[in-house]
Scaffold this motif. Structure first.
Motif, PDB file in Angstrom:
ATOM      1  N   ALA A 290     -12.408  64.518 -59.035  1.00 24.18           N
ATOM      2  CA  ALA A 290     -11.308  64.891 -59.925  1.00 24.18           C
ATOM      3  C   ALA A 290     -11.207  66.399 -60.099  1.00 24.18           C
ATOM      4  CB  ALA A 290     -11.486  64.214 -61.279  1.00 24.18           C
ATOM      5  N   PHE A 291     -12.261  67.135 -59.775  1.00 24.43           N
ATOM      6  CA  PHE A 291     -12.220  68.591 -59.879  1.00 24.43           C
ATOM      7  C   PHE A 291     -11.539  69.242 -58.680  1.00 24.43           C
ATOM      8  CE2 PHE A 291     -16.302  67.934 -62.428  1.00 24.43           C
ATOM      9  CZ  PHE A 291     -15.636  68.029 -63.640  1.00 24.43           C
ATOM     10  N   ARG A 292     -11.178  68.482 -57.680  1.00 26.23           N
ATOM     11  CA  ARG A 292     -10.561  69.094 -56.488  1.00 26.23           C
ATOM     12  C   ARG A 292      -9.302  69.854 -56.908  1.00 26.23           C
ATOM     13  NH1 ARG A 292     -10.693  68.883 -51.096  1.00 26.23           N
ATOM     14  NH2 ARG A 292     -12.234  67.190 -51.072  1.00 26.23           N
ATOM     15  N   PRO A 293      -9.196  71.136 -56.501  1.00 20.92           N
ATOM     16  CA  PRO A 293      -8.076  71.953 -56.980  1.00 20.92           C
ATOM     17  C   PRO A 293      -6.747  71.538 -56.380  1.00 20.92           C
ATOM     18  CG  PRO A 293      -9.402  73.170 -55.392  1.00 20.92           C
ATOM     19  CD  PRO A 293     -10.143  71.906 -55.672  1.00 20.92           C
ATOM     20  N   ALA A 294      -5.694  71.727 -57.174  1.00 15.20           N
ATOM     21  CA  ALA A 294      -4.338  71.451 -56.709  1.00 15.20           C
ATOM     22  C   ALA A 294      -3.683  72.688 -56.121  1.00 15.20           C
ATOM     23  CB  ALA A 294      -3.487  70.917 -57.868  1.00 15.20           C
ATOM     24  N   MET A 295      -4.077  73.872 -56.618  1.00 15.36           N
ATOM     25  CA  MET A 295      -3.439  75.127 -56.182  1.00 15.36           C
ATOM     26  C   MET A 295      -4.301  75.943 -55.236  1.00 15.36           C
ATOM     27  SD  MET A 295      -1.592  76.692 -59.555  1.00 15.36           S
ATOM     28  CE  MET A 295      -3.020  76.666 -60.631  1.00 15.36           C
ATOM     29  N   HIS A 296      -5.575  75.636 -55.128  1.00 14.34           N
ATOM     30  CA  HIS A 296      -6.519  76.454 -54.379  1.00 14.34           C
ATOM     31  C   HIS A 296      -7.041  75.688 -53.170  1.00 14.34           C
ATOM     32  CE1 HIS A 296      -6.542  78.017 -58.488  1.00 14.34           C
ATOM     33  NE2 HIS A 296      -6.920  79.174 -57.987  1.00 14.34           N
ATOM     34  N   TYR A 297      -7.373  76.423 -52.117  1.00 16.41           N
ATOM     35  CA  TYR A 297      -7.891  75.756 -50.924  1.00 16.41           C
ATOM     36  C   TYR A 297      -9.352  75.360 -51.121  1.00 16.41           C
ATOM     37  CZ  TYR A 297      -9.531  74.690 -46.290  1.00 16.41           C
ATOM     38  OH  TYR A 297     -10.098  74.035 -45.226  1.00 16.41           O
ATOM     39  N   ALA A 298      -9.661  74.137 -50.740  1.00 17.70           N
ATOM     40  CA  ALA A 298     -11.036  73.655 -50.619  1.00 17.70           C
ATOM     41  C   ALA A 298     -11.087  72.764 -49.390  1.00 17.70           C
ATOM     42  CB  ALA A 298     -11.474  72.888 -51.862  1.00 17.70           C
ATOM     43  N   SER A 299     -12.208  72.783 -48.685  1.00 18.13           N
ATOM     44  CA  SER A 299     -12.320  71.954 -47.496  1.00 18.13           C
ATOM     45  C   SER A 299     -12.405  70.483 -47.880  1.00 18.13           C
ATOM     46  CB  SER A 299     -13.549  72.356 -46.671  1.00 18.13           C
ATOM     47  OG  SER A 299     -14.720  72.221 -47.447  1.00 18.13           O
ATOM     48  N   LYS A 300     -12.201  69.625 -46.919  1.00 16.35           N
ATOM     49  CA  LYS A 300     -12.126  68.191 -47.202  1.00 16.35           C
ATOM     50  C   LYS A 300     -13.449  67.645 -47.712  1.00 16.35           C
ATOM     51  CE  LYS A 300     -11.259  63.711 -45.002  1.00 16.35           C
ATOM     52  NZ  LYS A 300     -10.946  63.006 -43.729  1.00 16.35           N
ATOM     53  N   ASP A 301     -14.539  67.934 -47.020  1.00 17.73           N
ATOM     54  CA  ASP A 301     -15.801  67.286 -47.383  1.00 17.73           C
ATOM     55  C   ASP A 301     -17.018  68.121 -46.995  1.00 17.73           C
ATOM     56  OD1 ASP A 301     -15.692  67.010 -44.633  1.00 17.73           O
ATOM     57  OD2 ASP A 301     -15.630  64.823 -44.639  1.00 17.73           O
TER      58      ASP A 301
ATOM     59  N   GLY B  35       0.522  71.183 -72.743  1.00 18.15           N
ATOM     60  CA  GLY B  35      -0.720  71.340 -72.005  1.00 18.15           C
ATOM     61  C   GLY B  35      -0.754  70.455 -70.770  1.00 18.15           C
ATOM     62  N   ALA B  36      -1.476  70.911 -69.733  1.00 15.03           N
ATOM     63  CA  ALA B  36      -1.591  70.146 -68.490  1.00 15.03           C
ATOM     64  C   ALA B  36      -2.863  70.569 -67.778  1.00 15.03           C
ATOM     65  CB  ALA B  36      -0.379  70.382 -67.587  1.00 15.03           C
ATOM     66  N   ALA B  37      -3.313  69.719 -66.855  1.00 17.47           N
ATOM     67  CA  ALA B  37      -4.520  70.024 -66.090  1.00 17.47           C
ATOM     68  C   ALA B  37      -4.276  71.140 -65.089  1.00 17.47           C
ATOM     69  CB  ALA B  37      -5.020  68.775 -65.371  1.00 17.47           C
ATOM     70  N   VAL B  38      -3.043  71.262 -64.622  1.00 12.12           N
ATOM     71  CA  VAL B  38      -2.681  72.299 -63.652  1.00 12.12           C
ATOM     72  C   VAL B  38      -1.432  72.976 -64.164  1.00 12.12           C
ATOM     73  CG1 VAL B  38      -2.112  72.791 -61.252  1.00 12.12           C
ATOM     74  CG2 VAL B  38      -3.639  70.879 -61.790  1.00 12.12           C
ATOM     75  N   GLN B  39      -1.537  74.244 -64.513  1.00 13.67           N
ATOM     76  CA  GLN B  39      -0.371  74.902 -65.073  1.00 13.67           C
ATOM     77  C   GLN B  39      -0.457  76.414 -64.975  1.00 13.67           C
ATOM     78  OE1 GLN B  39      -1.803  74.456 -69.762  1.00 13.67           O
ATOM     79  NE2 GLN B  39       0.285  73.987 -69.179  1.00 13.67           N
ATOM     80  N   LEU B  40       0.716  77.026 -65.151  1.00 10.95           N
ATOM     81  CA  LEU B  40       0.864  78.474 -65.234  1.00 10.95           C
ATOM     82  C   LEU B  40       1.243  78.815 -66.669  1.00 10.95           C
ATOM     83  CD1 LEU B  40       1.302  81.380 -64.189  1.00 10.95           C
ATOM     84  CD2 LEU B  40       3.591  80.657 -63.444  1.00 10.95           C
ATOM     85  N   ILE B  41       0.510  79.759 -67.248  1.00 11.81           N
ATOM     86  CA  ILE B  41       0.765  80.172 -68.623  1.00 11.81           C
ATOM     87  C   ILE B  41       1.116  81.650 -68.639  1.00 11.81           C
ATOM     88  CG2 ILE B  41      -0.211  80.396 -70.935  1.00 11.81           C
ATOM     89  CD1 ILE B  41      -2.177  78.164 -70.218  1.00 11.81           C
ATOM     90  N   ASP B  42       2.248  81.981 -69.222  1.00 13.86           N
ATOM     91  CA  ASP B  42       2.640  83.366 -69.456  1.00 13.86           C
ATOM     92  C   ASP B  42       2.746  83.573 -70.952  1.00 13.86           C
ATOM     93  OD1 ASP B  42       3.148  84.677 -66.799  1.00 13.86           O
ATOM     94  OD2 ASP B  42       4.503  82.972 -66.579  1.00 13.86           O
TER      95      ASP B  42
ATOM     96  N   ILE C  57      -1.914  83.306 -66.675  1.00 17.36           N
ATOM     97  CA  ILE C  57      -3.109  82.493 -66.489  1.00 17.36           C
ATOM     98  C   ILE C  57      -2.769  81.306 -65.596  1.00 17.36           C
ATOM     99  CG2 ILE C  57      -4.918  81.171 -67.639  1.00 17.36           C
ATOM    100  CD1 ILE C  57      -4.075  82.702 -70.252  1.00 17.36           C
ATOM    101  N   PHE C  58      -3.521  81.157 -64.517  1.00 17.54           N
ATOM    102  CA  PHE C  58      -3.386  79.995 -63.645  1.00 17.54           C
ATOM    103  C   PHE C  58      -4.538  79.038 -63.947  1.00 17.54           C
ATOM    104  CE2 PHE C  58      -0.983  83.230 -61.476  1.00 17.54           C
ATOM    105  CZ  PHE C  58       0.085  82.540 -60.924  1.00 17.54           C
ATOM    106  N   VAL C  59      -4.194  77.834 -64.364  1.00 15.22           N
ATOM    107  CA  VAL C  59      -5.177  76.816 -64.730  1.00 15.22           C
ATOM    108  C   VAL C  59      -5.143  75.720 -63.669  1.00 15.22           C
ATOM    109  CG1 VAL C  59      -5.923  75.183 -66.500  1.00 15.22           C
ATOM    110  CG2 VAL C  59      -4.790  77.324 -67.174  1.00 15.22           C
ATOM    111  N   ASP C  60      -6.324  75.370 -63.147  1.00 16.57           N
ATOM    112  CA  ASP C  60      -6.405  74.310 -62.147  1.00 16.57           C
ATOM    113  C   ASP C  60      -7.489  73.317 -62.568  1.00 16.57           C
ATOM    114  OD1 ASP C  60      -5.934  72.848 -59.828  1.00 16.57           O
ATOM    115  OD2 ASP C  60      -6.028  74.587 -58.497  1.00 16.57           O
ATOM    116  N   HIS C  61      -7.707  72.294 -61.765  1.00 21.16           N
ATOM    117  CA  HIS C  61      -8.651  71.253 -62.134  1.00 21.16           C
ATOM    118  C   HIS C  61     -10.059  71.802 -62.361  1.00 21.16           C
ATOM    119  CE1 HIS C  61      -5.872  67.953 -61.664  1.00 21.16           C
ATOM    120  NE2 HIS C  61      -5.575  68.321 -60.433  1.00 21.16           N
ATOM    121  N   CYS C  62     -10.405  72.910 -61.692  1.00 21.95           N
ATOM    122  CA  CYS C  62     -11.769  73.425 -61.839  1.00 21.95           C
ATOM    123  C   CYS C  62     -11.808  74.933 -62.023  1.00 21.95           C
ATOM    124  CB  CYS C  62     -12.634  73.030 -60.643  1.00 21.95           C
ATOM    125  SG  CYS C  62     -12.136  73.789 -59.083  1.00 21.95           S
ATOM    126  N   SER C  63     -10.729  75.556 -62.502  1.00 26.07           N
ATOM    127  CA  SER C  63     -10.754  77.012 -62.585  1.00 26.07           C
ATOM    128  C   SER C  63      -9.685  77.549 -63.523  1.00 26.07           C
ATOM    129  CB  SER C  63     -10.539  77.626 -61.197  1.00 26.07           C
ATOM    130  OG  SER C  63      -9.235  77.318 -60.705  1.00 26.07           O
TER     131      SER C  63
END
Length: 498
Positions: free
Chosen positions: A11-22, A371-378, A447-453
């Motif tokens: 569930a921590f896999r980012p929506a906006m940031h690159y992470a490898s598959k496995d 509020g959301a798990a993935v969002q942009l805040i200005d 502020i960029f908020v993602d599942h793990c950052s």
């Protein structure tokens, strides 16, 4: 150590940031824009999600936001691990690796030689080339091409330098333990001549790694061109662990001269806050820039992790994301040249929803809709009588990640001591600070908020803080807060991004 189930980790896999598959990844390598595609190569363990078997992983994108993982590009073997480096487009085929119809891409990487090699224990610079646009690579038969017989000589960044009289390739690498950047030049990428060295200077609390050197106009004025030298170090960052610093000065094709050095020689621990940091957070390391980015843009990306706890973060099967790509520029701040960084966010047509607020009076904790798990805040703040004010993101009641400003101390901080799962490593829970001053009595944050950052860009990117967080999936609330008095929020936009 707190056990976390596999579904929660994923569930921590980012929506906006690159992470490898496995698999595991760390330092970005070989960044280049070529034939309409951005290529992100990176340190990768193809066989697991901890450091080892260092090879070059590969991902591609056309917009710097949506990335497609490609097969491993340059693999380790029984003789060498493939450490960090860079890629150039050899348009003039100076290397001779091209064909009659195709100019090659050439990777310059560090060979970390294993015990079975005649160079066992040595780090030296080697070449590989591609004639299909960067998807398949052939190692040069004459490797290594530059060997100082050093166990800590690594991380070459190569670029084309055009002097008034000639053009040649410049390599910027490090002698990591010596806190020294070494520069070489070549006409064919195969034979290299020493130019000069820089360092030690400013932060030297850990080894120097992953340097970069590039020109930027000051305040957009092409007649005031300056050069920026970036150097990452581990440990020794401003808030503990790995980080990156930069120097601004001049490069004449031979020597880099800094005009922003605070301390020569060894680091002064009492002056860390005076050094120029690429990012004040705990999780922005090995930052380097793309070669050949369109329109002369200087675009950088970094590994979003910290060597203190990198292998312990609670994600599976993948481990470690990359930061968002940032466009960097050089601006004058209090009479000094400083980097300004803006996240590349140019995704058109994305489904989003925005909740906007104006003229909020905050005293205590003020829960907000949107509020959301993935969002942009200005958000903009005007301090009143409050000792501290800010936002709590990825929250659940009063808990969450607190992004606060203390105007009396001239500081911004990210407090992740109550951000969710912090028990997986003793070094993770932290309160990380950076110097910050108001502009005309106002503080502005993106502020960029993602599942793990969270990635915080303050005062138009003059100060940035990047932090991993591991909140519960249902911790999505946002609150404004003020302590010791009140503050005003002239404007606030919460934009859901996923």
């Amino acid at each position: 150590m707190t056990a976390v189930s596999a579904p929660t980790r994923e569930a921590f896999r980012p929506a906006m940031h690159y992470a490898s598959k496995d698999t595991w990844l760390n330092d970005p390598n070989g960044l280049i824009f070529h034939d309409g595609t951005y290529h992100l190569y990176y340190q990768n363990n193809p066989f697991g999600n901890v450091w080892g078997n260092m090879s070059w992983g590969h991902a591609t994108s056309t917009d710097l936001l949506d990335w497609t993982e490609q097969p491993v590009a340059i693999a380790c073997d029984e003789v060498e691990d493939i450490f960090s480096g860079s890629i150039v487009h050899d348009a003039g085929n100076t290397s001779g690796f091209g064909t009659e119809y195709t100019s090659p891409l050439v990777a310059v990487y560090t060979s970390a030689y294993k015990g079975s090699s005649q160079h066992a224990g040595i780090q030296a610079q080697s070449l590989a080339f591609s004639t299909d646009g960067g998807y398949t690579w052939t190692k040069h038969d004459g490797n290594p091409v530059l060997n100082r017989n050093s166990p800590e000589f690594r991380d070459p960044k190569v670029f084309r330098y055009n002097s008034p009289n000639e053009a040649y390739w410049v390599m910027v690498a490090v002698e990591a333990q010596d806190h020294t950047v070494v520069l070489y030049r070549s006409h064919d990428l195969k034979t290299w001549d020493y130019l000069s060295s820089f360092g030690p200077a400013n932060a030297t609390g850990g080894v120097w790694e992953c340097p970069d050197l590039f020109p930027l106009p000051l305040d957009g004025n092409e007649d005031q061109l300056k050069w920026v030298l970036t150097v990452n170090l581990n440990p020794g960052g401003p808030n503990s662990g790995s980080s990156g610093q930069y120097f601004v000065g001049h490069f004449d094709g031979v020597t880099f001269t800094s005009e922003t050095t605070v301390t020569d020689g060894m680091q002064d621990p009492l002056r860390l806050s005076e050094y120029q940091w690429l990012d004040w957070g705990r999780d922005y390391y090995a930052a380097v820039s793309f070669n050949d980015a369109p329109d002369g843009r200087r675009l950088m990306i970094a590994w979003m992790n910290n060597w203190q706890y990198s292998s312990a973060i609670p994600t599976s099967p993948w481990r470690s994301p990359m930061s968002l790509v940032r466009e960097v520029s050089l601006v004058t701040v209090n009479g000094q040249p400083r980097l300004s960084q803006v996240a590349v966010w140019e995704k058109e047509g994305s489904p989003t929803s925005t909740v906007a607020y104006e003229e909020l009076d905050v005293d205590g904790i003020l829960p907000l809709d949107g509020g959301a798990a993935v969002q942009l805040i200005d958000v903009r703040f005007v301090p009143g009588s409050a000792e501290e004010f800010g936002l709590i993101v990825r929250g659940n009641g009063a808990k969450g990640t607190r992004i606060g400003i203390r105007p009396g101390d001239g500081l911004i901080h990210v407090d992740r001591t109550a951000s969710g799962n912090t028990a997986f490593h003793e070094s993770f829970a932290s309160m990380d600070t950076a110097p910050l001053q108001s502009e005309d009595g106002t503080y502005s944050l993106r502020i960029f908020v993602d599942h793990c950052s969270v990635e915080v860009f303050a005062q138009d990117g003059q100060v940035t803080l990047t932090e991993l967080i591991f909140p519960a999936p249902d911790s999505v609330s946002v609150s404004a807060y003020a302590t010791g008095g009140s503050a005003t929020v002239p404007s606030l936009e919460l934009t859901s991004l996923a």
